[in-house]
Each structure stands twice: as C-alpha cells, then as structure tokens.
Design a protein around this motif. Structure first.
Motif, PDB file in Angstrom:
ATOM      1  N   THR A  46       8.458  -6.876   8.938  1.00  0.00           N
ATOM      2  CA  THR A  46       7.440  -6.583   7.928  1.00  0.00           C
ATOM      3  C   THR A  46       7.617  -5.155   7.418  1.00  0.00           C
ATOM      4  O   THR A  46       7.738  -4.224   8.206  1.00  0.00           O
ATOM      5  CB  THR A  46       6.034  -6.731   8.530  1.00  0.00           C
ATOM      6  OG1 THR A  46       5.914  -8.035   9.104  1.00  0.00           O
ATOM      7  CG2 THR A  46       4.955  -6.528   7.476  1.00  0.00           C
ATOM      8  N   HIS A  47       7.650  -5.026   6.092  1.00  0.00           N
ATOM      9  CA  HIS A  47       7.799  -3.688   5.514  1.00  0.00           C
ATOM     10  C   HIS A  47       7.162  -3.631   4.129  1.00  0.00           C
ATOM     11  O   HIS A  47       7.062  -4.649   3.443  1.00  0.00           O
ATOM     12  CB  HIS A  47       9.277  -3.282   5.445  1.00  0.00           C
ATOM     13  CG  HIS A  47      10.111  -4.180   4.578  1.00  0.00           C
ATOM     14  ND1 HIS A  47      10.571  -5.404   5.008  1.00  0.00           N
ATOM     15  CD2 HIS A  47      10.559  -4.015   3.314  1.00  0.00           C
ATOM     16  CE1 HIS A  47      11.269  -5.964   4.034  1.00  0.00           C
ATOM     17  NE2 HIS A  47      11.275  -5.149   3.002  1.00  0.00           N
ATOM     18  N   SER A  48       6.729  -2.435   3.761  1.00  0.00           N
ATOM     19  CA  SER A  48       6.147  -2.239   2.439  1.00  0.00           C
ATOM     20  C   SER A  48       7.268  -2.114   1.414  1.00  0.00           C
ATOM     21  O   SER A  48       8.382  -1.708   1.734  1.00  0.00           O
ATOM     22  CB  SER A  48       5.259  -0.995   2.412  1.00  0.00           C
ATOM     23  OG  SER A  48       6.023   0.144   2.695  1.00  0.00           O
ATOM     24  N   SER A  50       8.629  -0.883  -2.584  1.00  0.00           N
ATOM     25  CA  SER A  50       8.498   0.279  -3.463  1.00  0.00           C
ATOM     26  C   SER A  50       8.890  -0.115  -4.887  1.00  0.00           C
ATOM     27  O   SER A  50       9.207  -1.268  -5.163  1.00  0.00           O
ATOM     28  CB  SER A  50       9.378   1.418  -2.950  1.00  0.00           C
ATOM     29  OG  SER A  50      10.728   1.011  -2.900  1.00  0.00           O
ATOM     30  N   LYS A  54       5.557  -1.857  -5.607  1.00  0.00           N
ATOM     31  CA  LYS A  54       4.743  -0.978  -4.763  1.00  0.00           C
ATOM     32  C   LYS A  54       3.361  -1.600  -4.560  1.00  0.00           C
ATOM     33  O   LYS A  54       2.758  -2.132  -5.486  1.00  0.00           O
ATOM     34  CB  LYS A  54       4.606   0.399  -5.402  1.00  0.00           C
ATOM     35  CG  LYS A  54       3.893   1.385  -4.522  1.00  0.00           C
ATOM     36  CD  LYS A  54       3.866   2.756  -5.135  1.00  0.00           C
ATOM     37  CE  LYS A  54       3.142   3.690  -4.172  1.00  0.00           C
ATOM     38  NZ  LYS A  54       3.250   5.073  -4.587  1.00  0.00           N
ATOM     39  N   TRP A  57       4.095  -6.219   0.215  1.00  0.00           N
ATOM     40  CA  TRP A  57       4.807  -6.183   1.486  1.00  0.00           C
ATOM     41  C   TRP A  57       5.721  -7.391   1.574  1.00  0.00           C
ATOM     42  O   TRP A  57       5.544  -8.372   0.847  1.00  0.00           O
ATOM     43  CB  TRP A  57       3.809  -6.218   2.636  1.00  0.00           C
ATOM     44  CG  TRP A  57       2.973  -4.995   2.753  1.00  0.00           C
ATOM     45  CD1 TRP A  57       1.958  -4.595   1.915  1.00  0.00           C
ATOM     46  CD2 TRP A  57       3.056  -3.991   3.751  1.00  0.00           C
ATOM     47  NE1 TRP A  57       1.420  -3.423   2.354  1.00  0.00           N
ATOM     48  CE2 TRP A  57       2.079  -3.028   3.484  1.00  0.00           C
ATOM     49  CE3 TRP A  57       3.873  -3.832   4.879  1.00  0.00           C
ATOM     50  CZ2 TRP A  57       1.885  -1.913   4.283  1.00  0.00           C
ATOM     51  CZ3 TRP A  57       3.681  -2.722   5.683  1.00  0.00           C
ATOM     52  CH2 TRP A  57       2.697  -1.769   5.380  1.00  0.00           C
ATOM     53  N   LYS A  70       0.381  -9.437  -0.114  1.00  0.00           N
ATOM     54  CA  LYS A  70      -0.409  -8.227  -0.354  1.00  0.00           C
ATOM     55  C   LYS A  70      -1.563  -8.197   0.629  1.00  0.00           C
ATOM     56  O   LYS A  70      -2.277  -9.194   0.783  1.00  0.00           O
ATOM     57  CB  LYS A  70      -0.953  -8.233  -1.780  1.00  0.00           C
ATOM     58  CG  LYS A  70      -1.783  -7.030  -2.128  1.00  0.00           C
ATOM     59  CD  LYS A  70      -2.246  -7.074  -3.568  1.00  0.00           C
ATOM     60  CE  LYS A  70      -3.011  -5.812  -3.900  1.00  0.00           C
ATOM     61  NZ  LYS A  70      -3.415  -5.787  -5.292  1.00  0.00           N
ATOM     62  N   LYS A  76      -6.289  -4.375   6.728  1.00  0.00           N
ATOM     63  CA  LYS A  76      -5.118  -5.255   6.818  1.00  0.00           C
ATOM     64  C   LYS A  76      -5.401  -6.532   7.603  1.00  0.00           C
ATOM     65  O   LYS A  76      -4.576  -6.993   8.392  1.00  0.00           O
ATOM     66  CB  LYS A  76      -3.925  -4.498   7.405  1.00  0.00           C
ATOM     67  CG  LYS A  76      -3.432  -3.394   6.512  1.00  0.00           C
ATOM     68  CD  LYS A  76      -2.166  -2.774   7.037  1.00  0.00           C
ATOM     69  CE  LYS A  76      -1.531  -1.925   5.973  1.00  0.00           C
ATOM     70  NZ  LYS A  76      -1.670  -0.562   6.045  1.00  0.00           N
TER      71      LYS A  76
END
Length: 91
Positions: A46-48, A50, A54, A57, A70, A76
């Motif tokens: 899991t990562h955000s 850009s 932006k 996720w 999102k 969260k």
C-alpha cells in the motif's frame, strides 16, 4: 477495521475486470479481506500516489494488477474503491 465503499462506477469496472480475469477474482477477494483488517500489510504494498493521482492510494493485487482507492476520512477507516487494472491502465 476498514469500511469499503463500492460505488456504481467501481462496480462496473470490477464486473468487467472479473469477466476478463476470472483467475484473479479469488486473489482480489483475499487482498480485500487482508486490506480490511490491515490496510498497510506488507504484502499489499500500500502506498500513496503523486502527480495527477495525488490523494489516491494503491495496493497490489498481484505483480501486474493494482487497486486504486481513496481514504474518505482522516482516520483512514473508510475507503472508496476507484479503479483496478494493470500498472499502465490505472496510473
């Protein structure tokens, strides 16, 4: 525990994706189950995101397929599913 929101748009996306990739449906379900209990489990990666994505996720379904979502609340604990597909399809 995470609450998952499947809006009508994502339901259509998932329906088409699951017809094209029936062999991945079980993997998808397993990842969602893991995500609900631990959204940052290391196997989900899991990562955000850009750039133009932006605020969104991503997590891994497998090496090739990603799920875009999102977080709907600062805590969260509520998630809106956005898209599913290959790296090139969703990014």
């Amino acid at each position: 525990m995470i609450e998952i929101i499947w809006d009508e748009k994502f339901k259509r996306i998932y329906k088409n994706w699951s017809k094209k990739h029936p062999e991945l449906v079980e993997s998808f379900r397993n990842k969602i189950e893991l995500f609900v209990n631990n959204p940052f489990h290391h196997s989900l990666k899991t990562h955000s995101l850009s750039g133009i994505l932006k605020g969104l996720w991503s997590l891994w379904i497998n090496y090739e397929y990603r799920l875009i979502f999102k977080f709907m609340e600062r805590e969260k604990n509520k998630v809106l599913l956005i898209d599913i597909g290959t790296h090139d399809e969703v990014y």
